[in-house]
Design a protein around this motif. Structure first.
Motif, PDB file in Angstrom:
ATOM      1  N   GLY A  80      11.392 -14.387 -50.681  1.00 59.51           N
ATOM      2  CA  GLY A  80      10.601 -13.232 -50.926  1.00 59.51           C
ATOM      3  C   GLY A  80       9.108 -13.470 -50.878  1.00 59.51           C
ATOM      4  N   SER A  81       8.394 -12.581 -51.530  1.00 59.91           N
ATOM      5  CA  SER A  81       6.932 -12.562 -51.464  1.00 59.91           C
ATOM      6  C   SER A  81       6.297 -13.909 -51.788  1.00 59.91           C
ATOM      7  N   ARG A  82       6.725 -14.512 -52.884  1.00 59.74           N
ATOM      8  CA  ARG A  82       6.109 -15.775 -53.304  1.00 59.74           C
ATOM      9  C   ARG A  82       6.429 -16.910 -52.338  1.00 59.74           C
ATOM     10  N   VAL A  83       7.652 -16.929 -51.831  1.00 61.54           N
ATOM     11  CA  VAL A  83       8.027 -17.980 -50.878  1.00 61.54           C
ATOM     12  C   VAL A  83       7.227 -17.813 -49.587  1.00 61.54           C
ATOM     13  N   TYR A  84       7.077 -16.577 -49.114  1.00 58.89           N
ATOM     14  CA  TYR A  84       6.232 -16.343 -47.938  1.00 58.89           C
ATOM     15  C   TYR A  84       4.809 -16.855 -48.197  1.00 58.89           C
ATOM     16  N   ALA A  85       4.233 -16.496 -49.339  1.00 59.45           N
ATOM     17  CA  ALA A  85       2.863 -16.896 -49.653  1.00 59.45           C
ATOM     18  C   ALA A  85       2.730 -18.416 -49.742  1.00 59.45           C
ATOM     19  N   GLN A  86       3.714 -19.074 -50.340  1.00 59.00           N
ATOM     20  CA  GLN A  86       3.657 -20.524 -50.477  1.00 59.00           C
ATOM     21  C   GLN A  86       3.794 -21.245 -49.138  1.00 59.00           C
ATOM     22  N   LEU A  87       4.592 -20.686 -48.234  1.00 64.29           N
ATOM     23  CA  LEU A  87       4.837 -21.365 -46.963  1.00 64.29           C
ATOM     24  C   LEU A  87       3.955 -20.880 -45.813  1.00 64.29           C
ATOM     25  N   MET A  88       3.208 -19.804 -46.009  1.00 59.64           N
ATOM     26  CA  MET A  88       2.331 -19.327 -44.940  1.00 59.64           C
ATOM     27  C   MET A  88       1.361 -20.410 -44.458  1.00 59.64           C
ATOM     28  N   PRO A  89       0.742 -21.208 -45.338  1.00 56.99           N
ATOM     29  CA  PRO A  89      -0.172 -22.242 -44.850  1.00 56.99           C
ATOM     30  C   PRO A  89       0.508 -23.306 -43.985  1.00 56.99           C
ATOM     31  N   ARG A  90       1.818 -23.454 -44.110  1.00 58.14           N
ATOM     32  CA  ARG A  90       2.554 -24.463 -43.336  1.00 58.14           C
ATOM     33  C   ARG A  90       3.219 -23.878 -42.090  1.00 58.14           C
ATOM     34  N   ALA A  91       3.212 -22.563 -41.973  1.00 63.50           N
ATOM     35  CA  ALA A  91       3.919 -21.899 -40.873  1.00 63.50           C
ATOM     36  C   ALA A  91       3.175 -22.018 -39.555  1.00 63.50           C
ATOM     37  N   ASP A  92       3.958 -22.133 -38.475  1.00 57.40           N
ATOM     38  CA  ASP A  92       3.414 -22.175 -37.113  1.00 57.40           C
ATOM     39  C   ASP A  92       3.407 -20.783 -36.490  1.00 57.40           C
ATOM     40  N   ARG A  93       4.408 -19.972 -36.883  1.00 54.38           N
ATOM     41  CA  ARG A  93       4.601 -18.662 -36.266  1.00 54.38           C
ATOM     42  C   ARG A  93       5.082 -17.668 -37.316  1.00 54.38           C
ATOM     43  N   MET A  94       4.971 -16.382 -36.958  1.00 51.53           N
ATOM     44  CA  MET A  94       5.548 -15.302 -37.765  1.00 51.53           C
ATOM     45  C   MET A  94       6.257 -14.345 -36.813  1.00 51.53           C
ATOM     46  N   HIS A  95       7.468 -13.957 -37.171  1.00 51.55           N
ATOM     47  CA  HIS A  95       8.228 -12.949 -36.440  1.00 51.55           C
ATOM     48  C   HIS A  95       8.347 -11.755 -37.379  1.00 51.55           C
ATOM     49  N   LEU A  96       7.524 -10.739 -37.144  1.00 54.10           N
ATOM     50  CA  LEU A  96       7.419  -9.625 -38.086  1.00 54.10           C
ATOM     51  C   LEU A  96       7.822  -8.317 -37.425  1.00 54.10           C
ATOM     52  N   SER A  97       8.722  -7.604 -38.075  1.00 53.55           N
ATOM     53  CA  SER A  97       9.117  -6.271 -37.626  1.00 53.55           C
ATOM     54  C   SER A  97       8.459  -5.252 -38.535  1.00 53.55           C
ATOM     55  N   GLU A  98       7.721  -4.318 -37.941  1.00 51.60           N
ATOM     56  CA  GLU A  98       7.129  -3.234 -38.720  1.00 51.60           C
ATOM     57  C   GLU A  98       8.036  -2.019 -38.603  1.00 51.60           C
ATOM     58  N   ILE A  99       8.596  -1.604 -39.732  1.00 52.90           N
ATOM     59  CA  ILE A  99       9.474  -0.450 -39.790  1.00 52.90           C
ATOM     60  C   ILE A  99       8.604   0.796 -39.939  1.00 52.90           C
ATOM     61  N   ARG A 100       8.803   1.746 -39.049  1.00 55.71           N
ATOM     62  CA  ARG A 100       7.985   2.968 -39.113  1.00 55.71           C
ATOM     63  C   ARG A 100       8.460   3.852 -40.257  1.00 55.71           C
ATOM     64  N   GLY A 101       7.509   4.467 -40.936  1.00 62.20           N
ATOM     65  CA  GLY A 101       7.799   5.362 -42.049  1.00 62.20           C
ATOM     66  C   GLY A 101       6.994   4.972 -43.268  1.00 62.20           C
ATOM     67  N   GLU A 102       7.053   5.831 -44.271  1.00 60.67           N
ATOM     68  CA  GLU A 102       6.352   5.603 -45.535  1.00 60.67           C
ATOM     69  C   GLU A 102       7.374   5.094 -46.552  1.00 60.67           C
ATOM     70  N   TYR A 103       7.094   3.955 -47.171  1.00 57.25           N
ATOM     71  CA  TYR A 103       8.032   3.357 -48.116  1.00 57.25           C
ATOM     72  C   TYR A 103       7.290   2.890 -49.358  1.00 57.25           C
ATOM     73  N   VAL A 104       7.969   3.016 -50.480  1.00 55.32           N
ATOM     74  CA  VAL A 104       7.459   2.511 -51.745  1.00 55.32           C
ATOM     75  C   VAL A 104       8.275   1.274 -52.077  1.00 55.32           C
ATOM     76  N   GLY A 105       7.608   0.239 -52.535  1.00 58.85           N
ATOM     77  CA  GLY A 105       8.321  -0.980 -52.868  1.00 58.85           C
ATOM     78  C   GLY A 105       7.655  -1.746 -53.980  1.00 58.85           C
TER      79      GLY A 105
END
Length: 159
Positions: free
Chosen positions: A102-127
């Motif tokens: 989740g969020s914390r794992v992404y934040a912790q590993l972002m500095p070590r990541a080479d790439r990101m594969h991100l899907s943007e879901i269209r629409g308005e969402y609350v989370g």
């Protein structure tokens, strides 16, 4: 010396970077989910305890590693109590490493990541869970494919 496997952050999120709610993801886009599963198949998948508990076998590959100090190991997944040990174990498997949240794992590993594969879901969402912010100074857009309900983007870390 052999180059360690790539570390790729993989996520589906809204334009506002929402990635989850207490009950899971606030959308259902089967085509995007199938795309996700195709990418992680037979690779190493890393996630935090809460993500593992929410999605369990749905998010796993045959090589799942969970970051947790409280979750006991079980069939089909290994558990590591600290990030450095988990990353070393993931790299030792010799497969591409996909970080699934989740969020914390992404934040912790972002500095070590080479790439990101991100899907943007269209629409308005609350989370309640968000993908960490990132900027063009560190990342370069390599690919973008519009699928109608969602847009897939591959980002590469700038040298």
């Amino acid at each position: 010396m052999e180059t360690p496997p790539s570390i790729i952050l993989i996520a589906a999120m809204s334009r506002e970077r929402v990635i989850g709610t207490p009950g899971g993801m606030p959308w259902s886009v089967p085509e995007e989910y199938t795309h996700y599963l195709d990418q992680i198949r037979d690779q190493t998948v890393v996630m935090g305890r809460r993500t593992f508990e929410l999605f369990g076998a749905d998010l796993t590959s045959r090589h799942t590693l969970v970051l947790s100090r409280t979750l006991p190991a079980g069939p089909g997944y290994a558990v590591y109590g600290d990030l450095d040990t988990l990353v070393a174990a993931a790299q030792a498997r010799g497969r591409t490493i996909f970080v699934a949240g989740g969020s914390r794992v992404y934040a912790q590993l972002m500095p070590r990541a080479d790439r990101m594969h991100l899907s943007e879901i269209r629409g308005e969402y609350v989370g309640t869970a968000y993908f960490p912010p990132f900027g063009a100074a560190d990342w370069r857009l390599e690919e973008e494919v519009d699928h109608g309900d969602w847009v897939y983007r591959e980002w590469e870390r700038r040298p």
